[in-house]
Design an enzyme around this catalytic site. Structure first.
Site, PDB file in Angstrom:
ATOM      1  N   GLU A 209      22.651  12.404  34.084  1.00  0.00           N
ATOM      2  CA  GLU A 209      21.890  12.982  32.975  1.00  0.00           C
ATOM      3  C   GLU A 209      22.259  14.456  32.792  1.00  0.00           C
ATOM      4  OE1 GLU A 209      17.713  10.546  33.107  1.00  0.00           O
ATOM      5  OE2 GLU A 209      17.771  12.275  34.415  1.00  0.00           O
TER       6      GLU A 209
ATOM      7  N   GLN B  20      11.630  19.847  26.872  1.00  0.00           N
ATOM      8  CA  GLN B  20      11.033  18.516  26.719  1.00  0.00           C
ATOM      9  C   GLN B  20       9.523  18.669  26.888  1.00  0.00           C
ATOM     10  OE1 GLN B  20      12.955  15.019  26.495  1.00  0.00           O
ATOM     11  NE2 GLN B  20      13.508  16.732  25.172  1.00  0.00           N
TER      12      GLN B  20
ATOM     13  N   TRP C 270       4.513  12.549  31.199  1.00  0.00           N
ATOM     14  CA  TRP C 270       5.619  12.317  30.263  1.00  0.00           C
ATOM     15  C   TRP C 270       5.163  11.369  29.152  1.00  0.00           C
ATOM     16  CZ3 TRP C 270       8.914   8.389  28.517  1.00  0.00           C
ATOM     17  CH2 TRP C 270      10.100   8.826  27.923  1.00  0.00           C
TER      18      TRP C 270
ATOM     19  N   PHE D  77      14.786  13.632  22.719  1.00  0.00           N
ATOM     20  CA  PHE D  77      15.194  13.847  24.108  1.00  0.00           C
ATOM     21  C   PHE D  77      16.030  15.123  24.223  1.00  0.00           C
ATOM     22  CE2 PHE D  77      14.854   9.468  26.449  1.00  0.00           C
ATOM     23  CZ  PHE D  77      13.504   9.417  26.156  1.00  0.00           C
ATOM     24  N   SER D  78      16.604  15.315  25.417  1.00  0.00           N
ATOM     25  CA  SER D  78      17.282  16.581  25.700  1.00  0.00           C
ATOM     26  C   SER D  78      18.538  16.811  24.865  1.00  0.00           C
ATOM     27  CB  SER D  78      17.633  16.643  27.186  1.00  0.00           C
ATOM     28  OG  SER D  78      16.440  16.855  27.911  1.00  0.00           O
TER      29      SER D  78
ATOM     30  N   TRP E  46      11.587  13.924  39.542  1.00  0.00           N
ATOM     31  CA  TRP E  46      11.041  12.698  38.943  1.00  0.00           C
ATOM     32  C   TRP E  46      10.309  11.817  39.962  1.00  0.00           C
ATOM     33  CZ3 TRP E  46       9.662  12.502  34.290  1.00  0.00           C
ATOM     34  CH2 TRP E  46      10.407  13.063  33.258  1.00  0.00           C
TER      35      TRP E  46
ATOM     36  N   TRP F 156       2.406  18.776  29.111  1.00  0.00           N
ATOM     37  CA  TRP F 156       3.590  18.428  29.915  1.00  0.00           C
ATOM     38  C   TRP F 156       4.875  19.105  29.457  1.00  0.00           C
ATOM     39  CZ3 TRP F 156       5.304  15.526  34.007  1.00  0.00           C
ATOM     40  CH2 TRP F 156       6.647  15.131  33.992  1.00  0.00           C
ATOM     41  N   MET F 157       5.721  19.497  30.433  1.00  0.00           N
ATOM     42  CA  MET F 157       7.119  19.809  30.123  1.00  0.00           C
ATOM     43  C   MET F 157       8.040  19.170  31.142  1.00  0.00           C
ATOM     44  SD  MET F 157       8.296  23.672  31.247  1.00  0.00           S
ATOM     45  CE  MET F 157      10.002  23.270  31.015  1.00  0.00           C
ATOM     46  N   ASN F 158       9.271  18.799  30.719  1.00  0.00           N
ATOM     47  CA  ASN F 158      10.339  18.543  31.681  1.00  0.00           C
ATOM     48  C   ASN F 158      11.562  19.372  31.304  1.00  0.00           C
ATOM     49  OD1 ASN F 158      10.008  15.917  29.992  1.00  0.00           O
ATOM     50  ND2 ASN F 158      12.044  15.564  30.740  1.00  0.00           N
ATOM     51  N   ASP F 159      12.712  18.779  31.082  1.00  0.00           N
ATOM     52  CA  ASP F 159      13.955  19.551  30.997  1.00  0.00           C
ATOM     53  C   ASP F 159      13.901  20.770  30.066  1.00  0.00           C
ATOM     54  OD1 ASP F 159      14.421  17.006  31.970  1.00  0.00           O
ATOM     55  OD2 ASP F 159      16.000  16.520  30.542  1.00  0.00           O
TER      56      ASP F 159
HETATM   57  C1  FRU Z   1      16.142  14.175  32.385  1.00  0.00           C
HETATM   58  C2  FRU Z   1      15.812  13.245  31.232  1.00  0.00           C
HETATM   59  C3  FRU Z   1      16.924  13.266  30.203  1.00  0.00           C
HETATM   60  C4  FRU Z   1      16.210  12.844  28.954  1.00  0.00           C
HETATM   61  C5  FRU Z   1      14.875  13.491  29.119  1.00  0.00           C
HETATM   62  C6  FRU Z   1      13.727  12.723  28.530  1.00  0.00           C
HETATM   63  O1  FRU Z   1      15.034  14.630  33.076  1.00  0.00           O
HETATM   64  O2  FRU Z   1      15.582  11.939  31.727  1.00  0.00           O
HETATM   65  O3  FRU Z   1      18.019  12.466  30.540  1.00  0.00           O
HETATM   66  O4  FRU Z   1      16.858  13.261  27.802  1.00  0.00           O
HETATM   67  O5  FRU Z   1      14.667  13.657  30.509  1.00  0.00           O
HETATM   68  O6  FRU Z   1      12.553  13.459  28.578  1.00  0.00           O
END
Ligand code: FRU
Length: 491
Positions: A204, A41, A49, A81-82, A295, A22-25
């Site tokens: 965010e 992330q 997540w 976190f980010s 999301w 997985w990846m996000n930000d």
């Molecule tokens: C945004 C977020 C940030 C948080 C991170 C957690 O997508 O919700 O606010 O730091 O992702 O993975």
């Protein structure tokens, strides 16, 4: 599980994605010693997540990326976190024995003791070896605020005019500014936004930077980017807005009215984007990357073994338009490196009912089209087309509306919000609509009228749906020019 060939179904071929899981930000983007760093992330043990780490990749050209080991892993203060990374050029922290080095400023996320209430505090880590290894600061956390639960995503920059480090941080329904001389101790400066812009979700991942207004002498503005989280009341899910104004080292002044909402992207899949830190003065660009997901359905997209990618890096500028000063986005010039065969057409006429299929493959391609408005009411380009699938990029000339329709784009049923049509107001310029489209295995990025309006969307077409077709619904339309370029895989 490490994928060696990066050729799985839906795997982006020229956008960055994690080798596995997985990846996000995108996080901590910084340019240092000839290298672009991209942290992100990352859940290294699952495709949804989970406990957040910072994944890491390095590039010399913003297009080809080398995967590096995890930079930051959860510890006694919680998950990672980010956040951001800066170059501490003058060793203001004392971490670098007088030399320069990289400092990461990120959110540590855990819970308040004996409670379920999330606790989010800011911490530091530093690297003396060009980002290869990271040491967490023993004084962590460095900034906490018990009264605010959502208190995260620090983005730090050096404010030249006042000779201070400034941190912008998301704090629930607003952003906060803090100032520091050494990155370790921070003083509250101001807050902005509880009454401004969109509040269709928690705030965010803010960013703020100064940009000249192109073509207007001696005029610069500060741009503040704020992502807003998914809220079940809004079908759009998570998205990103921006503000334009002034920042004096203490507070931000919005130059638009409180109820003005400026969207950075009118697609569904550009979230939590921020810009590179410490790009050299000679280069001078402000370069942005966003997470290409939403999301609403990020945990459900139909990929196996890996999940999510980022947008192509984009150069941001400001331009005076008929609506006021607006943010302009274009793909970075380095895209040139992967351009291959090119086909061009001039003065193509498209008749209703006679769709023009082009005998080029559009699996990974760049399409640059300039339509001339006559009496046609709706026209456009269908991409990733087969008998059963298509993604329509259309222009509704009556309502002056540019849209993407991904209802029949391929796999769509994993979430009820995914199959949809949406877009943005767009006026013709000199009677023309210009589209610059980037198509990859599972994404479309549309830059309209030289980057004034951008739409970024995920799609999950069959690998064999590669057709490109031009259409008009009722009257003839003229395509003044069309260029289609094949883009090479970065693997
Ligand atoms: C945004 C977020 C940030 C948080 C991170 C957690 O997508 O919700 O606010 O730091 O992702 O993975």
């Amino acid at each position: 599980m490490i994928n060696v060939d990066m050729k799985e179904k839906f795997r982006p071929q020229y956008h960055f994605s994690p080798e596995s899981n997985w990846m996000n930000d995108p996080n901590g983007m910084v340019y240092y010693a000839g290298e672009y760093h991209l942290f992100y992330q990352h859940h290294p043990y699952g495709t949804t997540w989970g406990p957040m780490h910072w994944g890491h990749a390095v590039s010399k050209d913003l297009i080809h990326w080398d995967h590096h080991p995890i930079a930051l892993a959860p510890d006694e203060h919680g998950d990672i976190f980010s956040g951001s990374v800066v170059v501490d050029w003058n060793d203001s922290t004392g971490f670098f024995k007088g030399a320069s080095g990289l400092v990461a400023i990120f959110t540590h996320a855990d819970q308040y003791p004996n409670s379920d209430r999330p606790r989010q505090r800011q911490s530091l880590a530093y690297s003396t070896d060009r980002g290869r290894t990271w040491i967490k600061y023993e004084g962590n956390p460095i900034l906490a605020e018990e009264s605010i639960t959502d208190f995260r995503d620090p983005k730090v920059f050096w404010h030249e005019e006042t000779h201070k480090w400034i941190m912008i941080l998301a704090a629930g329904n607003h952003v906060r500014f803090y100032a520091s001389h050494n990155l370790k101790s921070w003083e509250f400066a101001s807050e902005f936004g509880s009454q401004s812009g969109s509040h269709a979700g928690v705030w965010e991942c803010p960013d703020i930077f100064k940009l000249p207004v192109v073509g207007v002498e001696n005029t610069s503005k500060w741009v503040m980017i704020v992502s807003i989280g998914n809220d079940s009341a809004y079908i759009e899910g998570s998205r990103t807005q921006y503000f334009i104004g002034q920042f004096d080292g203490i507070s931000f002044t919005n130059e638009n009215s409180d109820d003005t909402v400026l969207w950075l992207d009118y697609g569904r899949d550009n979230y939590a984007g921020v810009t590179w830190s410490d790009i050299s003065h000679e280069d001078g660009r402000r370069i942005f990357i966003g997470w290409m997901s939403n999301w609403k359905y990020a945990n459900e997209t139909p990929t196996v073994g890996w999940r999510s990618a980022v947008t192509l890096p984009r150069e941001l500028t400001l331009k005076e338009t008929s609506d006021g000063i607006r943010l302009i986005q274009i793909p970075v010039a380095e895209l040139e490196k992967i351009r291959r065969e090119k086909r061009s057409w001039n003065q193509l006429f498209i008749e209703p009912g006679k769709h023009v299929s082009l005998d080029v493959s559009g699996e990974q391609s760049e399409i640059i089209a300039e339509f001339e408005l006559e009496s046609a009411t709706e026209f456009g380009i269908k991409i990733r087309k087969s008998d059963s699938e298509e993604t329509i990029i259309g222009y509704d000339a009556v309502n002056e509306f540019l849209f993407i329709n991904r209802i029949n784009s391929g796999v769509t049923k994993f979430n009820e919000y995914f199959p949809c049509l949406h877009g943005a107001s767009l006026k013709a310029e000199n009677n023309r609509i210009k589209l610059h489209i980037l198509v990859d295995s599972s994404s479309v990025e549309i830059f309209a009228n030289n980057g004034q309006v951008v739409i970024t969307d995920l799609i999950f077409p069959d690998p064999k749906s590669t057709g490109i077709e031009l259409y008009t619904t009722n009257k003839k339309v003229k395509l003044a020019s069309l260029v289609i370029v094949q883009l090479a895989s970065i693997f």
